[in-house]
Design a protein around this motif. Sequence first.
Motif, mmCIF file in Angstrom:
data_model
loop_
_atom_site.group_PDB
_atom_site.id
_atom_site.type_symbol
_atom_site.label_atom_id
_atom_site.label_comp_id
_atom_site.label_asym_id
_atom_site.label_seq_id
_atom_site.Cartn_x
_atom_site.Cartn_y
_atom_site.Cartn_z
ATOM 1 N N TRP A 125 116.712 -30.616 11.326
ATOM 2 C CA TRP A 125 115.701 -29.842 11.740
ATOM 3 C C TRP A 125 115.545 -28.604 10.821
ATOM 4 O O TRP A 125 114.458 -28.278 10.219
ATOM 5 C CB TRP A 125 115.491 -29.469 13.165
ATOM 6 C CG TRP A 125 115.052 -30.458 14.168
ATOM 7 C CD1 TRP A 125 116.302 -31.276 14.744
ATOM 8 C CD2 TRP A 125 114.039 -30.811 14.742
ATOM 9 N NE1 TRP A 125 115.363 -32.059 15.637
ATOM 10 C CE2 TRP A 125 114.014 -31.923 15.468
ATOM 11 C CE3 TRP A 125 112.569 -30.533 14.184
ATOM 12 C CZ2 TRP A 125 113.046 -32.452 16.093
ATOM 13 C CZ3 TRP A 125 111.658 -31.105 14.760
ATOM 14 C CH2 TRP A 125 111.658 -31.934 15.820
ATOM 15 N N SER A 126 116.621 -27.876 10.554
ATOM 16 C CA SER A 126 116.716 -26.752 9.782
ATOM 17 C C SER A 126 116.116 -26.853 8.295
ATOM 18 O O SER A 126 115.362 -26.090 8.001
ATOM 19 C CB SER A 126 117.946 -25.872 9.844
ATOM 20 O OG SER A 126 118.325 -25.804 11.125
ATOM 21 N N ASN A 182 109.340 -25.157 17.468
ATOM 22 C CA ASN A 182 109.044 -25.370 18.706
ATOM 23 C C ASN A 182 109.552 -26.865 19.022
ATOM 24 O O ASN A 182 109.982 -26.968 20.065
ATOM 25 C CB ASN A 182 107.372 -25.059 19.063
ATOM 26 C CG ASN A 182 107.442 -23.753 19.035
ATOM 27 O OD1 ASN A 182 108.223 -22.794 18.927
ATOM 28 N ND2 ASN A 182 106.111 -23.169 18.501
ATOM 29 N N GLU A 183 109.027 -27.744 18.164
ATOM 30 C CA GLU A 183 109.464 -29.082 18.674
ATOM 31 C C GLU A 183 110.658 -29.207 18.736
ATOM 32 O O GLU A 183 111.094 -30.146 19.638
ATOM 33 C CB GLU A 183 108.701 -30.131 17.414
ATOM 34 C CG GLU A 183 107.550 -30.642 17.374
ATOM 35 C CD GLU A 183 107.159 -31.540 16.205
ATOM 36 O OE1 GLU A 183 107.989 -32.454 16.013
ATOM 37 O OE2 GLU A 183 105.952 -31.352 15.504
ATOM 38 N N MET A 184 111.606 -28.796 18.037
ATOM 39 C CA MET A 184 112.922 -28.859 17.887
ATOM 40 C C MET A 184 113.554 -28.415 19.274
ATOM 41 O O MET A 184 114.235 -29.069 19.819
ATOM 42 C CB MET A 184 113.720 -28.008 16.860
ATOM 43 C CG MET A 184 114.983 -27.711 17.005
ATOM 44 S SD MET A 184 116.031 -26.915 15.463
ATOM 45 C CE MET A 184 114.891 -25.471 15.439
ATOM 46 N N ARG A 185 112.823 -27.327 19.678
ATOM 47 C CA ARG A 185 113.393 -26.720 21.101
ATOM 48 C C ARG A 185 113.031 -27.603 22.364
ATOM 49 O O ARG A 185 113.974 -27.835 23.021
ATOM 50 C CB ARG A 185 112.726 -25.412 21.152
ATOM 51 C CG ARG A 185 113.217 -24.125 20.403
ATOM 52 C CD ARG A 185 112.536 -22.996 21.120
ATOM 53 N NE ARG A 185 113.303 -21.996 20.929
ATOM 54 C CZ ARG A 185 112.929 -20.613 20.872
ATOM 55 N NH1 ARG A 185 111.450 -20.580 20.605
ATOM 56 N NH2 ARG A 185 113.671 -19.585 20.363
ATOM 57 N N ASN A 186 111.782 -28.224 22.212
ATOM 58 C CA ASN A 186 111.438 -29.179 23.003
ATOM 59 C C ASN A 186 112.179 -30.281 23.212
ATOM 60 O O ASN A 186 112.262 -30.985 24.182
ATOM 61 C CB ASN A 186 109.887 -29.529 22.700
ATOM 62 C CG ASN A 186 108.913 -28.401 23.178
ATOM 63 O OD1 ASN A 186 109.208 -27.515 23.871
ATOM 64 N ND2 ASN A 186 107.686 -28.495 22.522
ATOM 65 N N GLU A 187 112.877 -30.991 22.125
ATOM 66 C CA GLU A 187 113.896 -31.753 22.051
ATOM 67 C C GLU A 187 114.978 -31.670 22.405
ATOM 68 O O GLU A 187 116.042 -32.380 22.506
ATOM 69 C CB GLU A 187 113.671 -32.681 20.741
ATOM 70 C CG GLU A 187 112.508 -33.226 20.015
ATOM 71 C CD GLU A 187 112.579 -34.391 19.153
ATOM 72 O OE1 GLU A 187 113.999 -34.673 18.849
ATOM 73 O OE2 GLU A 187 111.680 -34.767 18.753
ATOM 74 N N GLY A 188 115.351 -30.403 22.931
ATOM 75 C CA GLY A 188 116.599 -29.825 23.417
ATOM 76 C C GLY A 188 117.654 -29.565 22.594
ATOM 77 O O GLY A 188 118.953 -29.424 22.755
ATOM 78 N N LEU A 213 124.114 -38.767 5.855
ATOM 79 C CA LEU A 213 123.675 -39.230 4.498
ATOM 80 C C LEU A 213 121.882 -38.999 4.407
ATOM 81 O O LEU A 213 121.246 -38.370 3.803
ATOM 82 C CB LEU A 213 123.826 -40.812 4.399
ATOM 83 C CG LEU A 213 123.472 -41.293 3.157
ATOM 84 C CD1 LEU A 213 123.658 -40.428 1.868
ATOM 85 C CD2 LEU A 213 124.261 -42.648 3.079
ATOM 86 N N MET A 214 121.361 -39.560 5.560
ATOM 87 C CA MET A 214 119.952 -39.283 5.639
ATOM 88 C C MET A 214 119.409 -37.761 5.597
ATOM 89 O O MET A 214 118.592 -37.583 4.877
ATOM 90 C CB MET A 214 119.371 -40.034 7.170
ATOM 91 C CG MET A 214 119.411 -41.261 7.026
ATOM 92 S SD MET A 214 118.370 -42.287 5.738
ATOM 93 C CE MET A 214 119.853 -43.058 4.865
ATOM 94 N N GLU A 230 119.048 -39.965 15.086
ATOM 95 C CA GLU A 230 119.639 -38.756 15.535
ATOM 96 C C GLU A 230 119.259 -37.653 14.837
ATOM 97 O O GLU A 230 119.736 -37.521 13.649
ATOM 98 C CB GLU A 230 121.221 -38.965 15.538
ATOM 99 C CG GLU A 230 121.801 -39.786 16.833
ATOM 100 C CD GLU A 230 123.345 -39.895 16.340
ATOM 101 O OE1 GLU A 230 124.032 -39.064 16.195
ATOM 102 O OE2 GLU A 230 123.719 -41.270 16.244
ATOM 103 N N ARG A 231 118.619 -36.514 15.249
ATOM 104 C CA ARG A 231 118.196 -35.616 14.454
ATOM 105 C C ARG A 231 118.619 -34.348 15.083
ATOM 106 O O ARG A 231 118.618 -33.657 16.094
ATOM 107 C CB ARG A 231 116.694 -35.416 14.711
ATOM 108 C CG ARG A 231 116.162 -36.691 14.023
ATOM 109 C CD ARG A 231 114.598 -36.428 13.740
ATOM 110 N NE ARG A 231 113.865 -36.322 14.974
ATOM 111 C CZ ARG A 231 112.741 -36.489 14.923
ATOM 112 N NH1 ARG A 231 111.751 -36.830 14.078
ATOM 113 N NH2 ARG A 231 112.043 -36.410 16.237
ATOM 114 N N ASP A 232 119.804 -33.710 14.264
ATOM 115 C CA ASP A 232 120.613 -32.526 14.580
ATOM 116 C C ASP A 232 119.933 -31.389 14.146
ATOM 117 O O ASP A 232 119.006 -31.339 13.448
ATOM 118 C CB ASP A 232 121.944 -32.732 14.336
ATOM 119 C CG ASP A 232 122.471 -32.712 12.928
ATOM 120 O OD1 ASP A 232 121.435 -32.626 11.948
ATOM 121 O OD2 ASP A 232 123.456 -33.054 12.609
#
Length: 524
Positions: A170-171, A191-197, A138-139, A164-166
């Motif tokens: 991110w996209s 890049n941040e997304m990658r860093n967060e795994g 929803l968010m 929880e950011r999936d």
Amino acid sequence: MFQSISQCLNSTTSTLFHARQVHAHFLKFGLFSNTQLTTTLLTLYSHYLPFPQLKIILSSLPQPTIFSFSSIIHSFARSQHFHHVLGAFSQMGSRGLVPDSYLLPSAIKACAVLKALKPGRQVHAFASVNGFGSDSVLMSSLVHMYLKCNRIEDAQKLFDGMCERDVIVWSAMIAGYSRLGIVDRAKELFNEMRNEGVEPNLVSWNGMIAGFCNAGSYDEVVMLFREMISDGFFPDGSTVSCVLPGIGNMEDVLMGEQVHGYVIKQGLESHNFVLSALLDMYGRCGCASEMSRVFDEIDQTEIGSLNAYLTGLSRNGLVDTALEVFKKFKAREMELNVVTWTSIISSCSQNGKDMEALQLFRDMQADGVEPNAITIPSLIPACGNISRLTHGKEIHCFSLRNGIFDDVYVSSALIEILEKSEKLSIEIKKSGYLPMTKSVLQDVEEQDKEQILCGHSEKLAVVLGLINTSPGQPLQVIKNLRICVDCHAVIKIISRLEGREIFVRDTNRFHHFKDGVCSCGDFW
DNA sequence: ATAGGGTTAG
């Protein structure tokens, strides 16, 4: 009996025919009071029936429940009838039915597509009050909605608060910043997304590439394209249609051909927009015959493809072919739109076919297609060459009638047309006038600056005054800003050439132009 | 019983 009907409805082999049979039973035995059964029937129908019929069924239900609305609303969303998603949603509310957390994202998505910020905020408030604040789907849909409505700060705030950011949210963020042209931030997020795994997927890449393509950073587009491939991703139709404009702009035919090969290998030719992008790329690279070959493969019932082809032919100077193709499709009674007409008009206008361009301009109106703010400027060359005031006036009248006169490009185009017809522009240039581009404070190219000067409202007002009044009559212009030096110089010249007295009142003083002199003594 | 969010395109 209820059980057997229910079984029949749930069976995977059900068809519209079965649904109708069951529906008949419902009518015959008055089963519509059983809301569970009607919901299942409705859901079954929602996969077979076109939208208008579904609407009728919904309104015929005696006691619609949250389930029936849910079924119908999801179906509306699937078929992209977003106005009706919101309509059904508010109908639901007025019946006192409360949506659940599964239904809200469909409503929010509709707000996003329609860029309906106000209802979007309302749903947001509703979701917060009802404790859905931690529902990440929803968010995510809210984040997306705010991005689509250009409320990037609201989106960022919500995004920052999510626990929880999936990859999907991110996209959405990456694509959101990309669309707005803030590509550096998009890359940062990537890049941040990658860093967060969180591993980027194809959609994340596509969103970012689209942004760089829109921003005109073509080198970057190609670099990202290479990078995603070396990361093991297989570009899809979206990727390709974003990369091809970049390639076309760089006129890199070799790379274009490579992508074409890839398109064939992956079977992406079935997407019409991919073929259109290929056609456009070849057109920009000057490969006219390749372009025609692609057009032959395209689904030619889609007007967009025809438009892309006409533009491509024109770009390569193949006006006669363009005219031939245009006539062929017109004879087929294909519905031609403004873009088609504007494309062929502009093609003729730019290639010295003045009379054809003007005739087509009349034809399009006779056909009931309204010219737009791009059609008018495209007529400039045609009118300039013919040097006949009547044509300029005809187009001027058209613009006034249709209220597209406010458009900056239309008005400056008209000035240009009229100046050329009244040979005024040449005379002004002959008097030693040089455009004072210093008066343009925007950070643009010199040529664009001249164009901007040409569109200044005081010049516009004077030129319009000239054609709408009889020779010798004085003109008055009132302006709520200070007149610029360039306009001041031009109006001085006009007053001499046309033998007119021109009064301009700006925020500072009265300017009285006569015989090439201004009363302010050039004190300005 | 209903069943969710992200990318392209002109």
